[in-house]
Design a protein around this motif. Structure first.
Motif, PDB file in Angstrom:
ATOM      1  N   LEU A 132      34.919  50.005  39.136  1.00 31.91           N
ATOM      2  CA  LEU A 132      33.941  49.108  39.850  1.00 31.91           C
ATOM      3  C   LEU A 132      34.764  47.695  39.896  1.00 31.91           C
ATOM      4  O   LEU A 132      35.033  46.986  38.811  1.00 31.91           O
ATOM      5  N   LEU A 133      34.800  47.076  40.964  1.00 37.47           N
ATOM      6  CA  LEU A 133      35.536  45.582  41.168  1.00 37.47           C
ATOM      7  C   LEU A 133      34.522  44.707  41.436  1.00 37.47           C
ATOM      8  O   LEU A 133      35.127  43.638  41.970  1.00 37.47           O
ATOM      9  N   ASP A 134      33.502  44.641  41.221  1.00 39.66           N
ATOM     10  CA  ASP A 134      32.408  43.712  41.510  1.00 39.66           C
ATOM     11  C   ASP A 134      32.532  42.383  40.668  1.00 39.66           C
ATOM     12  O   ASP A 134      31.916  41.392  40.890  1.00 39.66           O
ATOM     13  N   PRO A 137      38.686  41.720  41.142  1.00 32.25           N
ATOM     14  CA  PRO A 137      39.665  42.520  42.094  1.00 32.25           C
ATOM     15  C   PRO A 137      40.607  43.315  41.387  1.00 32.25           C
ATOM     16  O   PRO A 137      40.851  44.574  41.377  1.00 32.25           O
ATOM     17  N   THR A 157      38.022  53.026  44.156  1.00 31.64           N
ATOM     18  CA  THR A 157      37.301  51.389  44.009  1.00 31.64           C
ATOM     19  C   THR A 157      36.279  51.303  44.728  1.00 31.64           C
ATOM     20  O   THR A 157      35.825  51.741  45.903  1.00 31.64           O
ATOM     21  N   THR A 159      33.103  48.260  45.369  1.00 32.90           N
ATOM     22  CA  THR A 159      32.879  46.640  45.402  1.00 32.90           C
ATOM     23  C   THR A 159      31.229  46.510  45.766  1.00 32.90           C
ATOM     24  O   THR A 159      30.649  47.681  46.240  1.00 32.90           O
ATOM     25  N   ALA A 176      38.954  53.102  48.862  1.00 35.98           N
ATOM     26  CA  ALA A 176      38.020  51.954  48.939  1.00 35.98           C
ATOM     27  C   ALA A 176      36.796  51.950  49.436  1.00 35.98           C
ATOM     28  O   ALA A 176      36.688  52.447  50.506  1.00 35.98           O
ATOM     29  N   ALA A 178      32.453  50.642  49.262  1.00 31.84           N
ATOM     30  CA  ALA A 178      31.291  49.709  48.804  1.00 31.84           C
ATOM     31  C   ALA A 178      30.149  50.299  48.588  1.00 31.84           C
ATOM     32  O   ALA A 178      29.617  51.327  49.026  1.00 31.84           O
ATOM     33  N   ALA A 197      36.844  44.468  35.234  1.00 30.57           N
ATOM     34  CA  ALA A 197      36.680  45.794  35.685  1.00 30.57           C
ATOM     35  C   ALA A 197      36.188  46.804  34.886  1.00 30.57           C
ATOM     36  O   ALA A 197      36.668  46.981  33.955  1.00 30.57           O
TER      37      ALA A 197
END
Length: 230
Positions: A132-134, A137, A157, A159, A176, A178, A197
């Protein structure tokens, strides 16, 4: 004209209820004879009660009352100011740790979206390391995970929102996605933290094998990541 009160006996005769210092009490035959005394009493009352002509008599009590109020307010301010300063010295929050029951639980059937906004079932990418890259990054951490992931194990990944960042140009890159609804973050039970992360390791049956609250060096999870290989 007046006559002695109570049939003539005076203080010396022991008239009950009157102090001897008053002297002989005389009751006038005409009440108008007391007009001068009544006027004097009214003037005294006006000065004492603040009616016209009595403002100066009230000036000193009002000044004393004002000083008392100001002194009280100043004391309250001095007493509460240090307390307010101390209340800001709060201990740092404890580091995040995922719920103990999360490991071993089944990953929910979530549909995320890719760069074209097409739905992607997350469970269709298992086994996987989901990052989780929220909150960060963290491209270096993602690159390390890609390098360490064995064949057959996806690196995904995720976001927040609907924006999916472009992947790296190297041959192997992470999938990637979302998460517009925030379902994965809700599953973790904790909000995103800036500069951090978070990762989940999920086997091919959909069971969470490990949660990494703060994705660190690959050596801290390499064994668990290798164990996901089919």
């Amino acid at each position: 004209m007046g006559k002695p009160d109570a049939e003539g006996p005076g203080p010396a005769d022991g008239l009950p209820g009157l102090p001897p210092a008053w002297g002989r009490v005389v009751i006038p035959d005409d009440a108008s004879a007391l007009a001068a005394e009544a006027a004097q009493i009214r003037r005294e009352l006006r000065r004492a009660t603040g009616l016209p002509g009595g403002h100066r008599a009230l000036g000193l009590p009002l000044l004393v009352l004002l000083v008392v109020v100001l002194t009280t307010l100043t004391g309250l301010l001095v007493a509460t100011w240090p307390r307010a300063s101390r209340s800001t010295d709060r201990p740092a929050p404890a580091p995040y740790s995922p719920p103990a029951t999360l490991t071993g639980r089944a990953l929910p059937a979530l549909d995320l979206v890719d760069a074209s906004q097409a739905p992607v079932p997350l469970r269709g990418l298992l086994p996987a390391m989901i990052i989780l890259l929220d909150g960060c990054p963290c491209p270096e951490r993602v690159a390390d995970a890609l390098a360490a992931a064995p064949a057959g194990v996806s690196v995904v990944t995720v976001t927040g929102g609907r924006t999916v960042p472009a992947g790296p140009t190297n041959q192997r890159h992470a999938r990637a996605l979302a998460d517009p609804a925030g379902g994965l973050r809700s599953f973790l039970g904790q909000p995103a933290r800036p500069g951090t992360a978070t990762a989940l390791l999920v086997d091919r049956t959909g069971k969470v094998t490990r949660v990494l609250p703060d994705l660190g060096p690959v050596e801290t999870y390499r064994t668990d990541l290798t164990a996901l290989a089919p």
